[in-house]
Design an enzyme around this catalytic site. Sequence first.
Site, PDB file in Angstrom:
ATOM      1  N   TYR A 150       2.264   5.808  -8.875  1.00 31.79           N
ATOM      2  CA  TYR A 150       0.846   6.026  -8.576  1.00 31.79           C
ATOM      3  C   TYR A 150       0.676   6.751  -7.234  1.00 31.79           C
ATOM      4  O   TYR A 150      -0.100   7.702  -7.121  1.00 31.79           O
ATOM      5  CB  TYR A 150       0.136   4.674  -8.550  1.00 31.79           C
ATOM      6  CG  TYR A 150      -1.362   4.734  -8.459  1.00 31.79           C
ATOM      7  CD1 TYR A 150      -2.138   5.104  -9.555  1.00 31.79           C
ATOM      8  CD2 TYR A 150      -2.026   4.396  -7.279  1.00 31.79           C
ATOM      9  CE1 TYR A 150      -3.520   5.146  -9.483  1.00 31.79           C
ATOM     10  CE2 TYR A 150      -3.413   4.433  -7.192  1.00 31.79           C
ATOM     11  CZ  TYR A 150      -4.150   4.804  -8.290  1.00 31.79           C
ATOM     12  OH  TYR A 150      -5.523   4.841  -8.215  1.00 31.79           O
ATOM     13  N   ALA A 151       1.425   6.305  -6.218  1.00 28.82           N
ATOM     14  CA  ALA A 151       1.330   6.928  -4.900  1.00 28.82           C
ATOM     15  C   ALA A 151       1.724   8.397  -4.947  1.00 28.82           C
ATOM     16  O   ALA A 151       1.083   9.257  -4.319  1.00 28.82           O
ATOM     17  CB  ALA A 151       2.206   6.180  -3.898  1.00 28.82           C
TER      18      ALA A 151
END
Length: 244
Positions: A150-151
């Site tokens: 996600y990051a």
Amino acid sequence: MLKDKICVVTGGAQGIGRCIVETFANQDAKMVYACDMNTSDMTDLESQFANVRAIELNVCDRSSIVHFVEQVKTEFGRIDVLVNNAGITRDNLIEKMTEEEWDLVADVNLKGVFNMTQAVAPLMMDNGKGSIITMSSIVGTDGNIGQSNYAATKGGVIAMTKGWSKEFARKGAEVRANCIAPGFIETPMTVDLPEKVLDYMKGKTALKRMGKPLDIAEGALFLASDRSAFITGQTLKIDGGLVI
């Protein structure tokens, strides 16, 4: 603020995306296309707003995106605002994260944003104006445990946006590209978190509460409107002071 504008919002069925659709519709947009894979959740939007149209669309399906954009071009000749909001999470510590979890998040959150923008930006440039708003996250600016996938995607969209802000305006078109980085927001993605996690995150936030979808929608409204006509290539953090 959006009078006569043609807007496209991905991930428009629930949470932040749905709130953005409602906010844009209430601000006199000529048409708001609420795009999502599940249109059954948006039938009430169409009945409530004459200027909202629910569209079944997968941001990973490039041919469907091209077809959709051509339909909008045929009907209205332009797209004034694109909100890249569709996104997913598949959290795991890196030693446990599967290739499938990595690939799925990358496909939706990063390539999906690329797919939509690649289809819409040329139309905006031809028309000489437009606003592209992409949902990043404070996880994309500051990282988080268990969210490598996600990051990476949320940091990636910030990098793409900076490049787009230069690329799309290089021939004189006022096509702007910006990101919003939400903090801890009350959405279907957070509703099932344990109470102790919610309390911990509230405690870390300067304003001692979670944000609401409307907090993000108001930021999107500003970036979509002509009131932000001289803002491009930026990432607006809306996090209640979670990251300062």
